[in-house]
Write a protein that holds these residues in place. Structure first.
Motif, PDB file in Angstrom:
ATOM      1  N   THR A  28       0.855  -1.183   0.000  1.00  0.00           N
ATOM      2  CA  THR A  28       0.000   0.000   0.000  1.00  0.00           C
ATOM      3  C   THR A  28       0.888   1.228   0.000  1.00  0.00           C
ATOM      4  O   THR A  28       1.807   1.333   0.819  1.00  0.00           O
ATOM      5  CB  THR A  28      -0.885   0.019   1.260  1.00  0.00           C
ATOM      6  OG1 THR A  28      -1.509  -1.261   1.385  1.00  0.00           O
ATOM      7  CG2 THR A  28      -1.954   1.093   1.154  1.00  0.00           C
ATOM      8  N   LEU A  29       0.609   2.158  -0.921  1.00  0.00           N
ATOM      9  CA  LEU A  29       1.415   3.367  -0.999  1.00  0.00           C
ATOM     10  C   LEU A  29       1.134   4.242   0.214  1.00  0.00           C
ATOM     11  O   LEU A  29       0.017   4.716   0.411  1.00  0.00           O
ATOM     12  CB  LEU A  29       1.105   4.122  -2.294  1.00  0.00           C
ATOM     13  CG  LEU A  29       1.962   5.355  -2.565  1.00  0.00           C
ATOM     14  CD1 LEU A  29       3.440   4.979  -2.710  1.00  0.00           C
ATOM     15  CD2 LEU A  29       1.487   6.078  -3.817  1.00  0.00           C
ATOM     16  N   HIS A  30       2.148   4.430   1.036  1.00  0.00           N
ATOM     17  CA  HIS A  30       1.988   5.215   2.270  1.00  0.00           C
ATOM     18  C   HIS A  30       2.331   6.673   2.023  1.00  0.00           C
ATOM     19  O   HIS A  30       1.617   7.581   2.451  1.00  0.00           O
ATOM     20  CB  HIS A  30       2.875   4.637   3.374  1.00  0.00           C
ATOM     21  CG  HIS A  30       2.922   5.478   4.603  1.00  0.00           C
ATOM     22  ND1 HIS A  30       3.880   6.457   4.823  1.00  0.00           N
ATOM     23  CD2 HIS A  30       2.119   5.516   5.688  1.00  0.00           C
ATOM     24  CE1 HIS A  30       3.669   7.028   5.995  1.00  0.00           C
ATOM     25  NE2 HIS A  30       2.602   6.490   6.537  1.00  0.00           N
ATOM     26  N   SER A  31       3.450   6.909   1.330  1.00  0.00           N
ATOM     27  CA  SER A  31       3.830   8.281   1.050  1.00  0.00           C
ATOM     28  C   SER A  31       4.849   8.338  -0.073  1.00  0.00           C
ATOM     29  O   SER A  31       5.452   7.337  -0.442  1.00  0.00           O
ATOM     30  CB  SER A  31       4.388   8.950   2.303  1.00  0.00           C
ATOM     31  OG  SER A  31       5.457   8.198   2.814  1.00  0.00           O
ATOM     32  N   VAL A  32       4.980   9.549  -0.609  1.00  0.00           N
ATOM     33  CA  VAL A  32       5.924   9.785  -1.693  1.00  0.00           C
ATOM     34  C   VAL A  32       6.504  11.185  -1.465  1.00  0.00           C
ATOM     35  O   VAL A  32       5.904  12.001  -0.756  1.00  0.00           O
ATOM     36  CB  VAL A  32       5.195   9.682  -3.058  1.00  0.00           C
ATOM     37  CG1 VAL A  32       4.209  10.811  -3.240  1.00  0.00           C
ATOM     38  CG2 VAL A  32       6.163   9.584  -4.198  1.00  0.00           C
ATOM     39  N   ASP A  33       7.700  11.450  -2.027  1.00  0.00           N
ATOM     40  CA  ASP A  33       8.255  12.782  -1.852  1.00  0.00           C
ATOM     41  C   ASP A  33       8.752  13.330  -3.179  1.00  0.00           C
ATOM     42  O   ASP A  33       8.601  12.692  -4.220  1.00  0.00           O
ATOM     43  CB  ASP A  33       9.347  12.782  -0.778  1.00  0.00           C
ATOM     44  CG  ASP A  33      10.550  11.966  -1.183  1.00  0.00           C
ATOM     45  OD1 ASP A  33      11.383  11.665  -0.308  1.00  0.00           O
ATOM     46  OD2 ASP A  33      10.681  11.613  -2.377  1.00  0.00           O
ATOM     47  N   GLN A  34       9.379  14.499  -3.144  1.00  0.00           N
ATOM     48  CA  GLN A  34       9.766  15.182  -4.380  1.00  0.00           C
ATOM     49  C   GLN A  34      10.788  14.392  -5.182  1.00  0.00           C
ATOM     50  O   GLN A  34      10.908  14.591  -6.397  1.00  0.00           O
ATOM     51  CB  GLN A  34      10.349  16.558  -4.046  1.00  0.00           C
ATOM     52  CG  GLN A  34      11.455  16.478  -3.014  1.00  0.00           C
ATOM     53  CD  GLN A  34      12.161  17.808  -2.827  1.00  0.00           C
ATOM     54  OE1 GLN A  34      12.277  18.565  -3.770  1.00  0.00           O
ATOM     55  NE2 GLN A  34      12.629  18.075  -1.616  1.00  0.00           N
TER      56      GLN A  34
END
Lengths: 93, 128
Positions: A28-34
């Motif tokens: 499950t995609l929890h977070s992403v950043d730049q």
């Protein structure tokens, strides 16, 4: 910025990340950043008998630079919105 | 690159939540390091305390102690949070000594090299 915004919309969805070292991880995609670094939760390694060291890993952080593909759920994409955003970006924002 | 707004705090892929936890770090050269995360930065440079390298050859494994390590971020593939309630390795795997795992590594490398060279020799046969 476009893909960062796009991935932000996909937080909470199940994705499969294929890495350049051929390791594929579903989660499950929890977070992403730049940098398009990705954090996945409740992961399941594809072909897990080849990767016994990953047995007790539940959550992981994946460095953006090592990602080859991110496989998405087929209904995870609103193609029209994506087209519009791409046109806007190409126009040189 | 725009600065993170207040709403981005919740979406930040920060390693902060992994601080002081025992982690598995996969490196680009295929090595697997385990240790406690003590520090990190925006490049995913990482400080691991009590680091050890887990070498796995077939059903054999060995943990080689390394101590305090600073890992340059460009070598990092993945950082995994180890679940303390789950077994780290399948139960059929056997822990062996360092000399034994080194021997197993050399044997595996020789077998791969042999397979590679045999394949090269077979190529001229042009079997279809």
């Amino acid at each position: 910025m476009l893909f960062f915004s796009y991935f932000k919309e996909l937080v909470g969805k199940e994705v499969t990340v294929e890495l350049k070292n051929d390791l594929a991880i579903r989660g499950t995609l929890h977070s992403v950043d730049q940098y398009l670094n990705i954090k996945l939760e409740n992961i399941k390694v594809v072909d897990d008998d080849k990767y016994p060291h990953m047995l007790s890993v539940r959550n992981c952080f994946i460095r953006g630079s090592v990602v080859r593909y991110v496989e998405l759920p087929p209904d995870g994409v609103d193609v029209d919105i994506l087209h519009d955003a791409t046109r806007r970006e190409a126009r040189g924002s | 690159m725009s600065w993170a707004g207040p709403e981005d705090i919740f979406l930040s892929t920060s390693l902060a939540s992994y601080l002081d936890k025992k982690l598995l770090v996969l490196l680009r050269d295929g090595r697997k390091l385990l240790g406690i995360l003590r520090s990190f930065d925006q490049f995913a440079n990482v400080v691991l305390e009590g680091a050890c390298e887990r070498v796995i050859v077939g059903d054999l494994y060995c943990d080689i102690p390394l101590g305090l390590y600073v890992i340059r971020g460009e070598n990092v593939v993945l950082i995994g949070e180890l679940d303390s309630e789950k077994e780290e390795l399948p139960t059929h795997m056997v822990c062996v000594s360092v000399p034994e795992i080194r021997r197993a590594q050399r044997a595996e490398r020789d077998a791969t090299d042999l397979k590679g060279s045999m394949r090269k020799r077979m190529e001229f046969l042009d079997l279809d």
